[in-house]
Design a protein around this motif. Structure first.
Motif, PDB file in Angstrom:
ATOM      1  N   LEU A 110       2.056   4.829   1.333  1.00  0.00           N
ATOM      2  CA  LEU A 110       1.667   4.291   0.033  1.00  0.00           C
ATOM      3  C   LEU A 110       1.967   2.801   0.022  1.00  0.00           C
ATOM      4  CD1 LEU A 110       3.127   6.930  -2.496  1.00  0.00           C
ATOM      5  CD2 LEU A 110       0.808   6.818  -1.571  1.00  0.00           C
ATOM      6  N   ASP A 111       1.037   2.024  -0.535  1.00  0.00           N
ATOM      7  CA  ASP A 111       1.245   0.573  -0.612  1.00  0.00           C
ATOM      8  C   ASP A 111       0.845   0.095  -2.002  1.00  0.00           C
ATOM      9  OD1 ASP A 111       1.419  -2.163  -0.333  1.00  0.00           O
ATOM     10  OD2 ASP A 111       0.539  -2.196   1.678  1.00  0.00           O
ATOM     11  N   PHE A 112       1.839  -0.061  -2.865  1.00  0.00           N
ATOM     12  CA  PHE A 112       1.593  -0.547  -4.219  1.00  0.00           C
ATOM     13  C   PHE A 112       1.576  -2.070  -4.274  1.00  0.00           C
ATOM     14  CE2 PHE A 112       3.542   3.640  -4.647  1.00  0.00           C
ATOM     15  CZ  PHE A 112       2.647   4.270  -5.504  1.00  0.00           C
ATOM     16  N   GLU A 113       2.297  -2.700  -3.361  1.00  0.00           N
ATOM     17  CA  GLU A 113       2.369  -4.164  -3.361  1.00  0.00           C
ATOM     18  C   GLU A 113       1.009  -4.772  -3.022  1.00  0.00           C
ATOM     19  OE1 GLU A 113       6.145  -2.413  -3.431  1.00  0.00           O
ATOM     20  OE2 GLU A 113       4.583  -2.146  -1.892  1.00  0.00           O
ATOM     21  N   ALA A 114       0.325  -4.211  -2.015  1.00  0.00           N
ATOM     22  CA  ALA A 114      -0.997  -4.723  -1.665  1.00  0.00           C
ATOM     23  C   ALA A 114      -1.987  -4.485  -2.801  1.00  0.00           C
ATOM     24  CB  ALA A 114      -1.504  -4.060  -0.380  1.00  0.00           C
ATOM     25  N   GLY A 115      -1.858  -3.328  -3.460  1.00  0.00           N
ATOM     26  CA  GLY A 115      -2.726  -3.051  -4.603  1.00  0.00           C
ATOM     27  C   GLY A 115      -2.528  -4.055  -5.717  1.00  0.00           C
ATOM     28  N   ALA A 116      -1.263  -4.427  -5.967  1.00  0.00           N
ATOM     29  CA  ALA A 116      -0.977  -5.421  -7.006  1.00  0.00           C
ATOM     30  C   ALA A 116      -1.529  -6.785  -6.626  1.00  0.00           C
ATOM     31  CB  ALA A 116       0.527  -5.500  -7.240  1.00  0.00           C
ATOM     32  N   THR A 117      -1.460  -7.118  -5.337  1.00  0.00           N
ATOM     33  CA  THR A 117      -1.986  -8.409  -4.876  1.00  0.00           C
ATOM     34  C   THR A 117      -3.507  -8.459  -4.992  1.00  0.00           C
ATOM     35  OG1 THR A 117      -0.159  -8.686  -3.317  1.00  0.00           O
ATOM     36  CG2 THR A 117      -2.165  -9.962  -2.892  1.00  0.00           C
ATOM     37  N   VAL A 118      -4.156  -7.398  -4.571  1.00  0.00           N
ATOM     38  CA  VAL A 118      -5.620  -7.381  -4.535  1.00  0.00           C
ATOM     39  C   VAL A 118      -6.232  -7.214  -5.922  1.00  0.00           C
ATOM     40  CG1 VAL A 118      -7.618  -6.066  -3.700  1.00  0.00           C
ATOM     41  CG2 VAL A 118      -5.712  -6.570  -2.163  1.00  0.00           C
ATOM     42  N   THR A 119      -5.609  -6.369  -6.772  1.00  0.00           N
ATOM     43  CA  THR A 119      -6.208  -6.057  -8.072  1.00  0.00           C
ATOM     44  C   THR A 119      -5.247  -6.297  -9.226  1.00  0.00           C
ATOM     45  OG1 THR A 119      -7.438  -4.306  -6.920  1.00  0.00           O
ATOM     46  CG2 THR A 119      -7.579  -4.340  -9.315  1.00  0.00           C
ATOM     47  N   GLY A 120      -4.058  -5.704  -9.175  1.00  0.00           N
ATOM     48  CA  GLY A 120      -3.092  -5.847 -10.259  1.00  0.00           C
ATOM     49  C   GLY A 120      -2.182  -4.631 -10.310  1.00  0.00           C
ATOM     50  N   SER A 121      -1.352  -4.566 -11.354  1.00  0.00           N
ATOM     51  CA  SER A 121      -0.423  -3.446 -11.485  1.00  0.00           C
ATOM     52  C   SER A 121      -1.199  -2.148 -11.734  1.00  0.00           C
ATOM     53  CB  SER A 121       0.557  -3.696 -12.639  1.00  0.00           C
ATOM     54  OG  SER A 121      -0.140  -3.812 -13.862  1.00  0.00           O
ATOM     55  N   SER A 122      -0.612  -1.041 -11.292  1.00  0.00           N
ATOM     56  CA  SER A 122      -1.199   0.302 -11.400  1.00  0.00           C
ATOM     57  C   SER A 122      -2.418   0.494 -10.505  1.00  0.00           C
ATOM     58  CB  SER A 122      -1.557   0.640 -12.857  1.00  0.00           C
ATOM     59  OG  SER A 122      -0.407   0.674 -13.670  1.00  0.00           O
ATOM     60  N   TRP A 123      -2.534  -0.329  -9.461  1.00  0.00           N
ATOM     61  CA  TRP A 123      -3.539  -0.118  -8.411  1.00  0.00           C
ATOM     62  C   TRP A 123      -2.778   0.090  -7.103  1.00  0.00           C
ATOM     63  CZ3 TRP A 123      -8.746  -0.084  -9.780  1.00  0.00           C
ATOM     64  CH2 TRP A 123      -9.025  -0.549 -11.069  1.00  0.00           C
ATOM     65  N   TYR A 124      -3.370   0.756  -6.149  1.00  0.00           N
ATOM     66  CA  TYR A 124      -2.607   1.212  -4.989  1.00  0.00           C
ATOM     67  C   TYR A 124      -3.513   1.432  -3.787  1.00  0.00           C
ATOM     68  CZ  TYR A 124      -4.769   5.566  -6.486  1.00  0.00           C
ATOM     69  OH  TYR A 124      -5.694   6.518  -6.850  1.00  0.00           O
ATOM     70  N   TYR A 125      -2.876   1.547  -2.638  1.00  0.00           N
ATOM     71  CA  TYR A 125      -3.543   1.962  -1.397  1.00  0.00           C
ATOM     72  C   TYR A 125      -2.922   3.272  -0.929  1.00  0.00           C
ATOM     73  CZ  TYR A 125      -5.844  -2.578  -0.615  1.00  0.00           C
ATOM     74  OH  TYR A 125      -6.643  -3.696  -0.712  1.00  0.00           O
ATOM     75  N   LEU A 126      -3.757   4.219  -0.525  1.00  0.00           N
ATOM     76  CA  LEU A 126      -3.312   5.400   0.202  1.00  0.00           C
ATOM     77  C   LEU A 126      -3.574   5.142   1.678  1.00  0.00           C
ATOM     78  CD1 LEU A 126      -4.764   8.324  -1.973  1.00  0.00           C
ATOM     79  CD2 LEU A 126      -2.516   7.254  -2.137  1.00  0.00           C
ATOM     80  N   LEU A 127      -2.536   5.299   2.502  1.00  0.00           N
ATOM     81  CA  LEU A 127      -2.647   4.986   3.920  1.00  0.00           C
ATOM     82  C   LEU A 127      -2.419   6.239   4.769  1.00  0.00           C
ATOM     83  CD1 LEU A 127      -0.388   1.785   3.882  1.00  0.00           C
ATOM     84  CD2 LEU A 127      -2.868   1.887   3.553  1.00  0.00           C
ATOM     85  N   GLY A 128      -3.117   6.317   5.869  1.00  0.00           N
ATOM     86  CA  GLY A 128      -2.864   7.375   6.843  1.00  0.00           C
ATOM     87  C   GLY A 128      -2.842   8.754   6.238  1.00  0.00           C
ATOM     88  N   GLU A 129      -1.684   9.430   6.349  1.00  0.00           N
ATOM     89  CA  GLU A 129      -1.567  10.803   5.886  1.00  0.00           C
ATOM     90  C   GLU A 129      -1.824  10.953   4.389  1.00  0.00           C
ATOM     91  OE1 GLU A 129       0.785  10.665   9.702  1.00  0.00           O
ATOM     92  OE2 GLU A 129       0.427   9.341   7.993  1.00  0.00           O
ATOM     93  N   ALA A 130      -1.494   9.956   3.580  1.00  0.00           N
ATOM     94  CA  ALA A 130      -1.761  10.050   2.137  1.00  0.00           C
ATOM     95  C   ALA A 130      -3.264  10.045   1.867  1.00  0.00           C
ATOM     96  CB  ALA A 130      -1.088   8.902   1.393  1.00  0.00           C
ATOM     97  N   ALA A 131      -4.002   9.215   2.591  1.00  0.00           N
ATOM     98  CA  ALA A 131      -5.454   9.191   2.444  1.00  0.00           C
ATOM     99  C   ALA A 131      -6.069  10.499   2.925  1.00  0.00           C
ATOM    100  CB  ALA A 131      -6.041   8.008   3.213  1.00  0.00           C
ATOM    101  N   LEU A 132      -5.558  11.022   4.040  1.00  0.00           N
ATOM    102  CA  LEU A 132      -6.047  12.304   4.538  1.00  0.00           C
ATOM    103  C   LEU A 132      -5.687  13.435   3.577  1.00  0.00           C
ATOM    104  CD1 LEU A 132      -5.141  11.922   8.322  1.00  0.00           C
ATOM    105  CD2 LEU A 132      -7.435  11.882   7.316  1.00  0.00           C
ATOM    106  N   LEU A 133      -4.553  13.322   2.909  1.00  0.00           N
ATOM    107  CA  LEU A 133      -4.154  14.330   1.937  1.00  0.00           C
ATOM    108  C   LEU A 133      -5.127  14.361   0.762  1.00  0.00           C
ATOM    109  CD1 LEU A 133      -2.165  16.436   0.926  1.00  0.00           C
ATOM    110  CD2 LEU A 133      -0.724  14.575   0.028  1.00  0.00           C
TER     111      LEU A 133
END
Length: 508
Positions: A199-222
């Motif tokens: 999970l990457d909330f910091e990149a989501g905040a940088t790219v869009t803002g608060s309450s946005w996020y990235y699902l990476l690897g196993e989280a995306a596959l989940l």
């Protein structure tokens, strides 16, 4: 003064027709037939909602108590205004009908008159009648707009078994799964996701803002595994899969019971993301808050044969919520975000079948969540949690030990004819069909049942992905003897839908 809801309703709905009917297959499954349902004559314009003003006028006391119990933001005197304007509408309609009839008679009389002088007298009378008709038409249109704007703010009726009060008054209908594990800050899904690098909330905040996020690897596959797992169960129960548009007309959202803008807030709050247009004549577009909206709109302005019901679809779409950060502690991590994937169940049925169909939806959802091996419970939600459209609503909550509380993962709502009257979803009765008798608390009019009644609609969440990820991560976190996080235990029901391998996942 016209209602603030009217500008949204003024946008005409230009749309392609959904020219198919869902029918029973040979083994009870559903398939798309080339047979087209009856499409109303205004195929490119969605008519104004057709609300039952007579029923409202005959049940003012019930409607008033119902709105109070639901904490509906109904303006003071709105119900009484509906009665007055409905009486005025009937009076103007009657007077207009008489004037039009008189005008028609004058036209016929004029064609038979031979004397020029007498003809001029009748012509002058016809011009006066024309002006009177035009004036009455304008006055009637104004009254109808005000009447519609007032009535659109009245919430749906409420099932007599619904608990009264706020969220805390919810009644637990059933509990499922093992006993909840102890609450622990070590099981917080944000910490788990960061530690495992998924999970990457910091990149989501940088790219869009608060309450946005990235699902990476196993989280995306989940996410993909959860979506396909829940979809497989919906398909097994006869639901037809639909990929929905994520952009809808604000008018369609409003007709489904969603307020694109909360005009009662100070200042007014946008509850949806609005898409700017360089052409002011184009209908207002918003990002959909749930697939329920485009699924409901898919059936709009159509009449289905009763034998084709129920129509059961399951739609996958992205949900967008502009006010994700409006509830304090509930905004942490994935629990309340601005965008998420959501698999939605939607049913169109006859008015006699909606309560039974609500239990069908509940059973489908229960089967989905029981396969995920976390503790959850089903709640009968109280009046203040029903929103505008629900006649009754069940919520399902999973135990989330990292949050230290139960968290909503799903809901099921029976909207009766609330959405169907606004979207013009109807069905043609089969000959000899038993006609629906409303419950004692219902405001339905005592007038005879129509041959082409409005359908009932229901919706239920099959999978709201971020909430399920939270529940699975917080219940499935695996620690070594020293208490160090080493991976996640996931239910084996998801394994057939998993792609690739993982060193941090273990199937149980």
């Amino acid at each position: 003064m016209s209602s603030p809801l009217l500008p949204s309703l003024s946008h005409c709905c230009q749309r392609q027709r959904f020219n198919v009917v869902l029918l029973h297959g040979s083994k009870g499954s559903r398939f798309l037939s080339l047979k087209a349902p009856e499409v109303l004559s205004a195929t490119t314009i969605l008519p104004k909602p057709r609300l039952d003003y007579r029923a409202i006028s005959e049940s003012i006391v019930y409607k008033s108590h119902n709105a109070f119990n639901r904490k509906a933001p109904l303006p003071i005197g709105a119900l009484q205004s509906v009665v007055r304007h409905y009486d005025e509408q009937k009076r103007l309609s009657s007077e207009l009908g008489l004037k039009r009839h008189a005008r028609s008679n004058l036209g016929e009389k004029m064609r038979q008159i031979k004397d020029p002088i007498e003809k001029q007298v009748v012509l002058k009378e016809a011009k006066l009648l024309k002006a009177e008709v035009t004036d009455l038409e304008q006055r009637l249109a104004t009254v109808e707009d005000i009447l519609l704007g007032l009535a659109m703010q009245i919430p749906n009726d409420t099932h007599p078994d619904v608990p009264l009060g706020p969220e805390e008054a919810a009644v637990i209908l059933s509990t499922h799964g093992s006993d909840p594990i102890a609450a622990s800050g070590n099981r917080d899904h944000m910490d788990i996701g960061r530690a495992l690098g998924i999970l990457d909330f910091e990149a989501g905040a940088t790219v869009t803002g608060s309450s946005w996020y990235y699902l990476l690897g196993e989280a995306a596959l989940l996410e993909m595994a959860l979506t396909n797992y829940a979809l497989s169960i919906a398909l097994k129960h006869g639901f037809r899969f639909v990929m929905t548009p994520d952009v809808v007309r604000a008018d369609i959202a409003l007709r489904c019971g969603f307020q694109p803008r909360d005009q009662n807030a100070d200042p007014p709050v946008s509850q949806m993301y609005h898409i700017a247009s360089s052409n002011p004549s184009h209908p207002e577009l918003v990002l959909s808050g749930t697939a329920e909206i485009p699924l409901g709109g898919m059936f709009a302005n159509q009449i289905f044969p009763e034998q084709a019901l129920p129509l059961k679809v399951v739609g996958l779409g992205r949900s967008f919520r502009a006010e994700a950060g409006a509830r304090g502690a509930d905004t942490r991590g994935l629990y309340r975000v601005h965008q998420f994937s959501k698999l939605e169940l939607f049913v169109v049925c006859s008015e006699d079948a909606s309560e039974q169909m609500m239990e069908v939806l509940r059973n489908v959802q229960t089967e989905i969540f029981e396969g995920l091996n976390f503790p959850f419970r089903v709640l009968d939600m109280p009046t203040e949690e029903l929103g505008a459209s629900a006649y009754r609503k069940y919520d399902m909550e999973a135990w989330m030990p990292g949050r230290g509380s139960w968290g909503e993962i799903s809901s099921t709502s029976n909207c009766t004819d609330y959405q169907a009257r606004r979207l013009h979803i109807r069905y043609r009765r089969s000959s000899g069909t038993h006609r629906h008798t409303p419950p004692a608390s219902s405001s339905a009019s005592t007038q005879s049942a129509p041959a082409i009644p409005f359908a009932h609609t229901l919706n239920g969440t099959a999978a709201a992905i971020p909430r399920l990820v939270v529940a699975l991560m917080e219940n499935g976190a695996r620690f070594d003897e020293e208490g160090t996080l080493v991976g996640l235990d996931l239910p084996s029901t998801l394994k057939p839908f998993w792609h690739g391998t993982s060193s941090i996942m273990r199937w149980i």
